[in-house]
Every structure is written in C-alpha cells, then in structure tokens.
Motif scaffolding. Structure first.
Motif, PDB file in Angstrom:
ATOM      1  N   LEU A  72      10.928   9.611   3.445  1.00  0.00           N
ATOM      2  CA  LEU A  72       9.498   9.303   2.878  1.00  0.00           C
ATOM      3  C   LEU A  72       8.977   7.873   3.041  1.00  0.00           C
ATOM      4  CD1 LEU A  72       6.570  10.463   2.406  1.00  0.00           C
ATOM      5  CD2 LEU A  72       7.368  10.361   0.015  1.00  0.00           C
ATOM      6  N   ALA A  73       9.742   6.997   2.301  1.00  0.00           N
ATOM      7  CA  ALA A  73       9.425   5.624   2.290  1.00  0.00           C
ATOM      8  C   ALA A  73       9.949   5.034   3.574  1.00  0.00           C
ATOM      9  CB  ALA A  73      10.342   4.951   1.338  1.00  0.00           C
ATOM     10  N   TYR A  74      10.782   5.342   4.368  1.00  0.00           N
ATOM     11  CA  TYR A  74      11.098   4.777   5.767  1.00  0.00           C
ATOM     12  C   TYR A  74      10.135   5.491   6.625  1.00  0.00           C
ATOM     13  CZ  TYR A  74      13.634   3.749   9.781  1.00  0.00           C
ATOM     14  OH  TYR A  74      14.087   3.298  11.150  1.00  0.00           O
ATOM     15  N   LEU A  75       9.597   6.361   6.657  1.00  0.00           N
ATOM     16  CA  LEU A  75       8.507   6.771   7.483  1.00  0.00           C
ATOM     17  C   LEU A  75       7.185   6.109   7.168  1.00  0.00           C
ATOM     18  CD1 LEU A  75       9.395  10.770   7.764  1.00  0.00           C
ATOM     19  CD2 LEU A  75       9.430   9.044   9.324  1.00  0.00           C
ATOM     20  N   TRP A  76       6.781   5.807   5.875  1.00  0.00           N
ATOM     21  CA  TRP A  76       5.837   5.022   5.759  1.00  0.00           C
ATOM     22  C   TRP A  76       5.909   3.582   6.071  1.00  0.00           C
ATOM     23  CZ3 TRP A  76       1.343   6.764   5.365  1.00  0.00           C
ATOM     24  CH2 TRP A  76       0.845   8.119   4.465  1.00  0.00           C
ATOM     25  N   TYR A  77       6.993   2.945   5.896  1.00  0.00           N
ATOM     26  CA  TYR A  77       7.247   1.671   6.641  1.00  0.00           C
ATOM     27  C   TYR A  77       7.240   1.674   7.958  1.00  0.00           C
ATOM     28  CZ  TYR A  77       9.167  -2.704   7.596  1.00  0.00           C
ATOM     29  OH  TYR A  77       9.730  -4.045   8.016  1.00  0.00           O
ATOM     30  N   GLY A  78       7.794   2.637   8.631  1.00  0.00           N
ATOM     31  CA  GLY A  78       7.666   2.666  10.049  1.00  0.00           C
ATOM     32  C   GLY A  78       6.266   2.673  10.627  1.00  0.00           C
ATOM     33  N   GLY A  79       5.485   3.578  10.057  1.00  0.00           N
ATOM     34  CA  GLY A  79       4.297   3.796  10.357  1.00  0.00           C
ATOM     35  C   GLY A  79       3.417   2.784  10.228  1.00  0.00           C
ATOM     36  N   LEU A  80       3.728   2.140   8.820  1.00  0.00           N
ATOM     37  CA  LEU A  80       2.435   0.884   8.619  1.00  0.00           C
ATOM     38  C   LEU A  80       2.952  -0.468   9.322  1.00  0.00           C
ATOM     39  CD1 LEU A  80       2.174   1.652   4.772  1.00  0.00           C
ATOM     40  CD2 LEU A  80       0.349   2.173   6.504  1.00  0.00           C
ATOM     41  N   SER A  81       4.234  -0.627   9.552  1.00  0.00           N
ATOM     42  CA  SER A  81       4.673  -1.862  10.208  1.00  0.00           C
ATOM     43  C   SER A  81       4.056  -2.119  11.428  1.00  0.00           C
ATOM     44  CB  SER A  81       6.082  -1.901   9.911  1.00  0.00           C
ATOM     45  OG  SER A  81       6.865  -1.152  11.003  1.00  0.00           O
ATOM     46  N   VAL A  84       2.969  -1.472   0.555  1.00  0.00           N
ATOM     47  CA  VAL A  84       2.056  -0.325   0.738  1.00  0.00           C
ATOM     48  C   VAL A  84       3.243   0.904   0.842  1.00  0.00           C
ATOM     49  CG1 VAL A  84       0.453   0.830   2.067  1.00  0.00           C
ATOM     50  CG2 VAL A  84       0.129  -1.451   1.531  1.00  0.00           C
ATOM     51  N   ALA A  85       4.098   0.918   1.575  1.00  0.00           N
ATOM     52  CA  ALA A  85       5.184   1.919   1.654  1.00  0.00           C
ATOM     53  C   ALA A  85       5.700   2.365   0.439  1.00  0.00           C
ATOM     54  CB  ALA A  85       6.200   1.840   2.782  1.00  0.00           C
ATOM     55  N   LEU A  86       6.167   1.358  -0.363  1.00  0.00           N
ATOM     56  CA  LEU A  86       6.754   1.453  -1.775  1.00  0.00           C
ATOM     57  C   LEU A  86       5.692   1.976  -2.751  1.00  0.00           C
ATOM     58  CD1 LEU A  86       9.237   1.098  -3.237  1.00  0.00           C
ATOM     59  CD2 LEU A  86       8.506  -1.422  -3.871  1.00  0.00           C
ATOM     60  N   ILE A  91      13.190   1.474   2.510  1.00  0.00           N
ATOM     61  CA  ILE A  91      12.582   0.064   2.975  1.00  0.00           C
ATOM     62  C   ILE A  91      13.361  -1.115   3.299  1.00  0.00           C
ATOM     63  CG2 ILE A  91      10.610  -1.486   2.370  1.00  0.00           C
ATOM     64  CD1 ILE A  91       9.460   0.834   0.992  1.00  0.00           C
ATOM     65  N   ILE A  92      14.355  -1.467   2.702  1.00  0.00           N
ATOM     66  CA  ILE A  92      15.162  -2.703   3.086  1.00  0.00           C
ATOM     67  C   ILE A  92      15.949  -2.324   4.390  1.00  0.00           C
ATOM     68  CG2 ILE A  92      17.264  -3.966   2.026  1.00  0.00           C
ATOM     69  CD1 ILE A  92      16.266  -3.577  -0.635  1.00  0.00           C
TER      70      ILE A  92
END
Length: 165
Positions: free
Chosen positions: A90-99, A111-113, A151-152
């Motif tokens: 979930l966090a990886y997908l949010w980070y990938g989408g938001l970045s 924001v992803a975190l 996220i890291i």
C-alpha cells in the motif's frame, strides 16, 4: 502523458489494496484460518523444537506453541507477515503514484507514509467493531514499519532509475 498514466495506475492500485483491507476486516473470519492450510502441508511439524523456545506477548495475547499450538503459532506469524506485506505494498503504491504527480522529493514520502499509517489506524479502529477481529496498536506499529521500509525501498528504486537515465 505516460508518466501520468503510470502514477494513476499506482494510485488505483493503492485504492484497491485499501478496499481489500477493508473487505478483509469487515467480515467475521477465523483469526487463525491459515493453520488449516499449513496443517495439510506440514504434518510432521518441522522446527517445532526451535519454535517451542519462543514465548512472548503481543498485545494481551501470549504467543507460544504451548498457548496456540504449532499451527496456531505459525498462523500468527503468517497473519502478521501478511499484514506487514499488505501495508508495505500500500505504501509503495501511494509513494509511486504521488512521486509521479509531485515535483518535490520529500512530499510524496510524507504523504504516502501518512496515508498508509492513518489507514492502518482506521482499519484497526474498524476492527474493534467487528468480532472476532482484534484492534491492536501493535498491528498499527507493524503496518507503519512495513510502510516505512517500502517507502525507503521505493525511494531507492526511484533514485536508481533516475541515475540510469
């Protein structure tokens, strides 16, 4: 244009994962359904001697082979690994989408975190109304650790990809 579509795909994936997590917490389920699956595969109970040495508390529950049985013990770890992986994804997908949508490097991380850990807390709150699921702060912490590590990893992948271009 292609970057925008990729970002949107990541965000849609994150929303789908959130839907799955909500669905999973909504219905009553056997908390240790995993042991029935494991029992068919591991009838000889390998490593039971090693596992018998571990005893600890997770929330209000004592976790040991003596308290849960061999398959309950493995089921506990299976469910926690699944929780960790679900929130990592979930966090990886949010980070990938938001970045892909934000120019700053730090904002998508924060924001992803926040989205991932907030959803973990909301999910645990939701579980407090659904029996026999248990709402536990330890699960929010475990989900948060999974989110941070994902996220890291996502940040390293993004940096490595930018370095190759």
């Amino acid at each position: 244009m292609q970057r925008e579509q990729k970002s949107n795909s990541y965000i849609v994936g994150a929303v789908l994962i959130m839907g799955y997590l909500y669905y999973r917490a909504t219905f009553q389920q056997d908390f240790y359904a995993l042991p029935n699956i494991i029992a068919n595969q591991l009838q000889a109970q390998p490593l039971s001697g090693l596992f018998a040495t571990f005893t600890f508390r997770y929330g209000e529950q004592v976790i040991s082979i003596e308290a849960l049985g061999y398959f309950g013990f493995l089921g506990f770890f299976g469910s926690k690994i699944w929780l960790f992986l679900s929130y990592s994804i979930l966090a990886y997908l949010w980070y990938g989408g938001l970045s892909g949508k934000m120019r700053e490097a730090f904002t998508p991380i924060v924001v992803a975190l926040l989205l991932s850990v907030s959803y973990a807390a909301a999910d645990e709150f939701h579980q407090s109304f659904v029996s026999p699921a248990f709402a536990m702060k330890e699960d929010v912490i475990l989900a948060g650790i999974g989110a941070i590590l994902a996220i890291i990893a996502g940040w390293f992948f993004l940096i490595a990809r930018k370095g190759r271009k």
